[in-house]
Design a protein around this motif. Structure first.
Motif, short mmCIF file in Angstrom:
data_model
loop_
_atom_site.label_atom_id
_atom_site.label_comp_id
_atom_site.label_asym_id
_atom_site.label_seq_id
_atom_site.Cartn_x
_atom_site.Cartn_y
_atom_site.Cartn_z
N THR B 76 -4.74 17.64 13.35
CA THR B 76 -3.46 16.94 13.21
C THR B 76 -3.23 16.46 11.79
O THR B 76 -4.15 16.15 11.05
CB THR B 76 -3.39 15.71 14.14
OG1 THR B 76 -4.41 14.79 13.74
CG2 THR B 76 -3.55 16.08 15.58
N MET B 77 -1.97 16.42 11.47
CA MET B 77 -1.56 15.90 10.18
C MET B 77 -0.43 14.92 10.49
O MET B 77 0.58 15.29 11.07
CB MET B 77 -1.06 17.05 9.32
CG MET B 77 -0.40 16.65 8.03
SD MET B 77 0.06 18.14 7.14
CE MET B 77 0.97 17.44 5.79
N THR B 78 -0.65 13.66 10.16
CA THR B 78 0.37 12.66 10.46
C THR B 78 1.23 12.46 9.22
O THR B 78 0.72 12.25 8.13
CB THR B 78 -0.29 11.33 10.86
OG1 THR B 78 -1.23 11.61 11.89
CG2 THR B 78 0.73 10.35 11.38
N VAL B 79 2.53 12.57 9.42
CA VAL B 79 3.45 12.42 8.30
C VAL B 79 4.31 11.20 8.56
O VAL B 79 4.98 11.09 9.57
CB VAL B 79 4.36 13.67 8.17
CG1 VAL B 79 5.28 13.52 6.98
CG2 VAL B 79 3.54 14.93 8.05
N LEU B 80 4.24 10.25 7.64
CA LEU B 80 5.03 9.04 7.77
C LEU B 80 6.21 9.11 6.80
O LEU B 80 6.04 9.39 5.62
CB LEU B 80 4.18 7.81 7.42
CG LEU B 80 2.94 7.59 8.30
CD1 LEU B 80 1.96 6.69 7.59
CD2 LEU B 80 3.34 6.97 9.61
N LEU B 81 7.37 8.87 7.35
CA LEU B 81 8.58 8.91 6.52
C LEU B 81 8.91 7.51 6.07
O LEU B 81 9.13 6.63 6.90
CB LEU B 81 9.75 9.46 7.34
CG LEU B 81 9.93 10.96 7.38
CD1 LEU B 81 11.04 11.29 8.34
CD2 LEU B 81 10.26 11.46 6.01
N VAL B 88 4.32 9.75 3.20
CA VAL B 88 2.88 9.55 3.13
C VAL B 88 2.27 10.38 4.25
O VAL B 88 2.74 10.33 5.38
CB VAL B 88 2.50 8.06 3.32
CG1 VAL B 88 1.00 7.89 3.25
CG2 VAL B 88 3.18 7.20 2.28
N TRP B 89 1.27 11.15 3.92
CA TRP B 89 0.63 11.91 5.01
C TRP B 89 -0.88 11.84 4.91
O TRP B 89 -1.44 11.63 3.84
CB TRP B 89 1.11 13.37 5.03
CG TRP B 89 0.80 14.19 3.81
CD1 TRP B 89 1.63 14.39 2.75
CD2 TRP B 89 -0.39 14.94 3.53
NE1 TRP B 89 1.03 15.21 1.83
CE2 TRP B 89 -0.20 15.56 2.28
CE3 TRP B 89 -1.58 15.14 4.22
CZ2 TRP B 89 -1.18 16.37 1.70
CZ3 TRP B 89 -2.55 15.95 3.65
CH2 TRP B 89 -2.35 16.56 2.39
N TYR B 90 -1.51 11.97 6.04
CA TYR B 90 -2.97 12.04 6.08
C TYR B 90 -3.40 12.98 7.18
O TYR B 90 -2.67 13.24 8.13
CB TYR B 90 -3.59 10.65 6.24
CG TYR B 90 -3.19 9.91 7.50
CD1 TYR B 90 -2.15 8.99 7.50
CD2 TYR B 90 -3.88 10.15 8.70
CE1 TYR B 90 -1.78 8.34 8.66
CE2 TYR B 90 -3.51 9.50 9.86
CZ TYR B 90 -2.46 8.59 9.84
OH TYR B 90 -2.12 7.95 10.98
N MET B 91 -4.60 13.50 7.02
CA MET B 91 -5.14 14.43 8.02
C MET B 91 -6.00 13.66 9.00
O MET B 91 -6.69 12.72 8.63
CB MET B 91 -6.00 15.51 7.35
CG MET B 91 -5.23 16.48 6.48
SD MET B 91 -4.11 17.50 7.41
CE MET B 91 -5.25 18.48 8.38
N GLY B 92 -5.98 14.09 10.23
CA GLY B 92 -6.90 13.55 11.24
C GLY B 92 -6.63 12.10 11.56
O GLY B 92 -5.50 11.64 11.60
N VAL B 93 -7.72 11.37 11.81
CA VAL B 93 -7.61 9.96 12.17
C VAL B 93 -7.38 9.15 10.91
O VAL B 93 -7.90 9.46 9.84
CB VAL B 93 -8.91 9.50 12.87
CG1 VAL B 93 -8.75 8.09 13.42
CG2 VAL B 93 -9.30 10.46 13.98
N MET B 94 -6.58 8.11 11.07
CA MET B 94 -6.27 7.29 9.90
C MET B 94 -7.52 6.64 9.35
O MET B 94 -8.34 6.11 10.08
CB MET B 94 -5.26 6.21 10.30
CG MET B 94 -4.57 5.64 9.12
SD MET B 94 -3.66 4.20 9.58
CE MET B 94 -3.93 3.23 8.14
N PRO B 169 0.81 -0.81 13.09
CA PRO B 169 0.89 -1.75 11.96
C PRO B 169 0.05 -1.32 10.77
O PRO B 169 0.43 -1.54 9.62
CB PRO B 169 0.37 -3.07 12.55
CG PRO B 169 0.33 -2.89 14.02
CD PRO B 169 0.42 -1.44 14.34
N GLU B 170 -1.09 -0.67 11.07
CA GLU B 170 -1.95 -0.23 9.95
C GLU B 170 -1.23 0.81 9.11
O GLU B 170 -1.36 0.86 7.90
CB GLU B 170 -3.26 0.39 10.47
CG GLU B 170 -4.15 -0.53 11.28
CD GLU B 170 -3.92 -0.35 12.78
OE1 GLU B 170 -4.19 0.75 13.27
OE2 GLU B 170 -3.45 -1.30 13.42
N GLU B 171 -0.47 1.63 9.82
CA GLU B 171 0.25 2.68 9.10
C GLU B 171 1.33 2.08 8.21
O GLU B 171 1.56 2.54 7.10
CB GLU B 171 0.84 3.67 10.09
CG GLU B 171 -0.21 4.57 10.69
CD GLU B 171 0.31 5.44 11.82
OE1 GLU B 171 -0.22 6.53 11.97
OE2 GLU B 171 1.23 5.02 12.53
#
Lengths: 202, 183
Positions: B76-81, B88-94, B169-171
């Motif tokens: 997974t790749m999480t993409v935050l707008l 901001v994006w990160y791979m896997g678990v935050m 919230p962490e995100e």
């Protein structure tokens, strides 16, 4: 010896062929024309590279901009039926004349309470009117009802599922879009289209 | 534009008076003018281009999650707008991988999608198991960014994506740290 006379050519051109072509084109445009409706809520759609055309019938357009939501559905018969169903739901009665006038409205954004007055206005007055948008609060969720009734109406009249498209303004904040998406999802509509303008692949 | 009558008028004396033959040709210029005027009018008032649309799928909102396939976090790749067109994006678990602040455009998020998709495909070795993008638009993001991102996902050929509205919230803190989220 007599002088050789140069025969003068006429300056007139034969216009017949040109006239034929012009009228052929004119006929074509008149027959294919669908008049452009003035939009009650002008939005600047974001661009994308997707090139899927929207279908002509059985679609509903939800215009989102400036925090307001406008509702519109294609087809006069569907609009009329949806209004009848809404009238039942909200215990308002509309005359035949009002229904006919409403059927011509492409997209609107007034709450049910003001709909009667809105229908009574003429075209120019409607354009000048600052429509407040359709209420989407949880206590008075008219958009939910409109969507539901329009779906019923389409199913009744055409036997088709109504498709939903969202036409959002580029600068619209995401929460407003999310609200509309949530309303659609509440009725188990998980697939819808987003209207975009064309952009080249770069 | 009218045709010039070049023939001499009348005639000599004693000659028979001939009735003048009228030309059968009609001047069509005005008619053509009118026709083109109308063509122009109809061309301008009609909508020729139908609106383009992009299909979008949302996950089922059912509370009971029946047929959900577990997806490996590494895929997974999480993409935050965020606000101001920032991503901001990160791979896997935050927290497991360093977050990246990215921008829109050819060398920005699109390249990231393509690279990550390749990496994941190489890792799993299964062409069906590509990258899974989790899209999280925050309250400050605008609709244009959202559509642009969906578009980039399509261009990059990412096989699956999901839109999640819940932001941890962490995100949010992470985004604030990176300057991608302004209250």
């Amino acid at each position: 010896m007599p002088k050789v006379k140069i025969k003068r050519k006429s300056t007139a051109i034969d216009m017949t062929a040109m006239c034929d072509v012009a009228f052929l084109l004119l006929t074509f445009f008149i027959l294919t024309a669908t008049a452009r409706q003035p939009e009650p809520l002008p939005v600047d759609t974001p661009s994308s590279t997707v090139t899927i055309k929207l279908p002509d019938s059985d679609i509903s357009m939800l215009t989102v901009g400036q925090g307001k939501v406008f509702f519109g559905v294609v087809g006069q018969d569907v609009r009329m039926r949806a209004l009848e169903r809404m009238a039942e739901e909200y215990k308002v009665t509309f005359t035949e004349e009002e229904k006919k006038r409403f059927a011509l409205v492409e997209s609107f954004g007034v709450p049910m309470a003001n709909l009667k007055e809105y229908i009574a206005l003429n075209g120019a007055e409607r354009n000048n009117l600052n429509q407040p948008g359709i209420p989407t609060d949880s206590t008075n969720n008219e958009l939910h009802q409109w969507i539901l009734q329009a779906r019923y109406a389409t199913k009744e009249l055409h036997g088709q599922e109504l498709r939903f498209t969202i036409k959002g303004d580029s600068n619209e904040e995401y929460p407003t879009i999310r609200k509309v998406v949530d309303i659609l999802q509440k009725q188990n509509i998980n697939k819808f289209s987003l209207v975009t303008s064309l952009e080249g692949l770069n | 534009m009218a045709e010039l009558d070049t023939s001499g008028g009348g005639g000599g004396k004693g000659k028979k008076v001939r009735s003048k033959k009228m030309s059968t040709r009609v001047d069509l210029t005005a008619m053509v003018d009118l026709a083109f005027l109308l063509i122009t009018f109809f061309m301008l008032t009609t909508t020729l281009a139908k609106p383009q649309a992009m299909d979008m799928f949302m996950p089922d909102k059912d509370d009971e999650q029946k047929d959900e396939l577990p997806v490996k976090a590494s895929r997974t790749m999480t993409v935050l707008l965020g606000s101001d067109d920032k991503i901001v994006w990160y791979m896997g678990v935050m927290g497991s991988t360093a977050p990246t602040v990215d921008n829109f455009g050819k060398s920005g998020i699109r390249q990231a999608f393509i690279d990550n998709n390749k990496k994941v495909l190489a890792q799993t070795g299964d062409p069906k198991k590509g990258l899974m993008v989790i899209l999280k638009p925050t309250d400050k993001s605008n609709y244009k960014n959202f559509v642009d991102l969906l578009d980039e996902i399509k261009i990059a050929g990412v096989p699956s994506y999901g839109i999640v509205n819940k932001i941890e919230p962490e995100e949010l803190n992470l985004m604030k740290e990176q300057g991608a989220f302004k209250d």
